[in-house]
Design a protein around this motif. Sequence first.
Motif, short mmCIF file in Angstrom:
data_model
loop_
_atom_site.label_atom_id
_atom_site.label_comp_id
_atom_site.label_asym_id
_atom_site.label_seq_id
_atom_site.Cartn_x
_atom_site.Cartn_y
_atom_site.Cartn_z
N MET A 81 -19.32 -18.89 -46.95
CA MET A 81 -20.41 -20.10 -47.47
C MET A 81 -20.18 -20.13 -49.04
N ASN A 82 -20.09 -21.21 -49.50
CA ASN A 82 -19.93 -21.61 -50.88
C ASN A 82 -21.23 -20.99 -51.88
N LYS A 83 -21.15 -20.38 -52.91
CA LYS A 83 -22.20 -19.88 -53.57
C LYS A 83 -22.95 -21.28 -54.05
N ARG A 84 -24.02 -20.96 -54.19
CA ARG A 84 -24.98 -22.17 -54.66
C ARG A 84 -25.36 -21.67 -56.30
N TYR A 85 -25.63 -22.91 -57.03
CA TYR A 85 -25.71 -22.47 -58.44
C TYR A 85 -27.28 -23.24 -58.91
N THR A 86 -27.76 -22.70 -59.77
CA THR A 86 -28.92 -23.58 -60.72
C THR A 86 -28.22 -23.96 -61.93
N LEU A 87 -28.23 -25.27 -62.08
CA LEU A 87 -28.02 -25.55 -63.26
C LEU A 87 -28.95 -25.92 -64.56
N ILE A 88 -28.81 -25.36 -65.80
CA ILE A 88 -29.84 -25.43 -66.68
C ILE A 88 -29.11 -25.84 -67.89
N THR A 89 -29.83 -27.09 -68.55
CA THR A 89 -29.21 -27.65 -69.97
C THR A 89 -30.08 -27.14 -70.99
N GLY A 90 -29.54 -27.14 -72.14
CA GLY A 90 -30.16 -26.45 -73.22
C GLY A 90 -30.55 -25.13 -73.11
N ALA A 91 -29.56 -24.09 -72.49
CA ALA A 91 -29.63 -22.89 -72.18
C ALA A 91 -29.24 -21.71 -73.02
N GLY A 92 -28.77 -22.32 -74.39
CA GLY A 92 -28.42 -21.40 -75.41
C GLY A 92 -29.58 -20.81 -76.09
N SER A 93 -30.45 -21.21 -76.14
CA SER A 93 -31.80 -20.56 -76.88
C SER A 93 -33.09 -21.10 -76.25
N GLY A 94 -34.19 -20.36 -77.12
CA GLY A 94 -35.39 -20.79 -76.66
C GLY A 94 -35.83 -20.94 -75.29
N LEU A 95 -36.75 -22.06 -74.78
CA LEU A 95 -37.00 -21.95 -73.37
C LEU A 95 -35.79 -21.88 -72.43
N GLY A 96 -34.89 -22.66 -72.83
CA GLY A 96 -33.52 -22.90 -71.89
C GLY A 96 -33.02 -21.29 -71.50
N SER A 97 -33.01 -20.30 -72.47
CA SER A 97 -32.47 -19.17 -72.23
C SER A 97 -33.49 -18.24 -71.45
N ALA A 98 -34.91 -18.61 -71.38
CA ALA A 98 -35.76 -17.83 -70.75
C ALA A 98 -35.78 -18.35 -69.48
N LEU A 99 -35.61 -19.44 -69.13
CA LEU A 99 -35.44 -20.03 -67.53
C LEU A 99 -34.11 -19.48 -67.06
N ALA A 131 -32.25 -15.84 -63.21
CA ALA A 131 -31.21 -14.66 -62.75
C ALA A 131 -32.06 -13.50 -62.09
N GLN A 132 -33.22 -13.24 -62.45
CA GLN A 132 -33.92 -12.04 -61.83
C GLN A 132 -34.14 -12.65 -60.32
N ARG A 133 -34.29 -13.60 -60.15
CA ARG A 133 -34.38 -14.20 -58.60
C ARG A 133 -33.21 -14.01 -57.91
N GLY A 134 -32.10 -13.77 -58.44
CA GLY A 134 -30.70 -13.71 -57.89
C GLY A 134 -30.04 -14.91 -57.87
N MET A 135 -30.30 -15.84 -58.42
CA MET A 135 -29.71 -17.31 -58.61
C MET A 135 -28.57 -17.46 -59.20
N ASN A 136 -27.23 -17.89 -58.92
CA ASN A 136 -26.25 -18.01 -59.54
C ASN A 136 -26.54 -19.22 -60.63
N LEU A 137 -25.84 -19.07 -61.99
CA LEU A 137 -26.21 -20.02 -62.94
C LEU A 137 -25.07 -20.85 -63.49
N ILE A 138 -25.11 -22.09 -63.92
CA ILE A 138 -24.55 -22.92 -64.63
C ILE A 138 -25.14 -23.14 -65.84
N LEU A 139 -24.48 -22.75 -66.97
CA LEU A 139 -25.51 -22.92 -68.25
C LEU A 139 -24.85 -24.11 -69.02
#
Length: 263
Positions: A1-19, A24-32
Motif C-alpha cells: 500500500m502506498n504511503k499517504r501524506y499530509t501536505l502543508i504550505t508555508g511550513a518553514g516557520s510560524g504556524l506552518g511548522s507548528a502544524l 508528525a505527532q499523529r504519525g502522518m507522513n509529510l510533504i512540506l
Amino acid sequence: MNKRYTLITGAGSGLGSALAFSCAQRGMNLILITLPGTSIGKMAAALERVFDITVHYLEFDLTNTASFDESVEKIRSMEVDFLINNAGMGGTASILNCSSEHIDKIIQLNIRCTALLTQKLLPQLLRHKKSYLLNIASMAAFSPIAYKTVYPASKAFISSFSLGLREELQEQGLSVSVAYPGPIMTNSNTSQRILLHGFKGRMGLFSTQDLAEKLIRQTLEGKAIIIPGVWNRVNQRLMGLIPPTLKVRLISGAVKQELKIAR
C-alpha cells in the motif's frame, strides 16, 4: 500500500511548522512546502528521526507559475489525503503607500495559489475513502479593515471558497474545514503590532503550537468552521451585532496604530 501524506504550505516557520509538528505527532507522513532559504531540511530530518515518519520538502515560491506547475507534478506522484493551505501574507499600510507588487503578491498567494493547489490536488484527495482539507483564513475575514484593505478581502475569499467546497464535496468523502485564527506572534514585527493593541490585542492569542493542535484536532473531527479561543468566538459574535460601517471604523481605528511600526 502506498504511503499517504499530509501536505502543508508555508511550513518553514510560524504556524506552518507548528502544524507540521502536530501532524508528525499523529504519525502522518509529510510533504512540506516553503520558500527557499529556511531551515526546512533540518526540521524535516528531525521530524523523521523523532516520529519515525517520512518527510519530503519542496522549497519554491508558490506565486512562481513555472515552479508551481513543476512542483505540483512531483506531488501528484504521491498519495495526499490531507491538504493544509496555510501559506499567506498580509501587512499594514495605507493603500496609497502600498506597492502594486505587494498587492499582487497577496492576491496571488492568498487567493490564486490556494484555489489552484486545491483544485489540482482534489483528484488525489477524492481517491481516498476519507480525506481532509484545512484552509487557514483569519478573524480578519469577518470585516473589511482600513490599512489592510486587500488582506481581509483575501481571507474572506478563503472563507467563502472553503464553505462552498465543503457543500459541493461533502458526499464524496472529503471533509473541508476553514480556520479563523486571531493574531499569531510568529515573528518580531508581527509581535510588535499585536502588542500595540495592549490587553485587548493579546486576549485572543495562543502559542503557535497550542493553536496548531486545536486546528488539527478539530479538522480531523470534521468541523466546518474553526474559531479557536473563547474570546475570538465571543468577539466574532459581538462584531456581528454592530452595523458594518461602525464595525469597520472601530477595527480600523485600532489597526491604524500599527502604522507606527509599519513605516
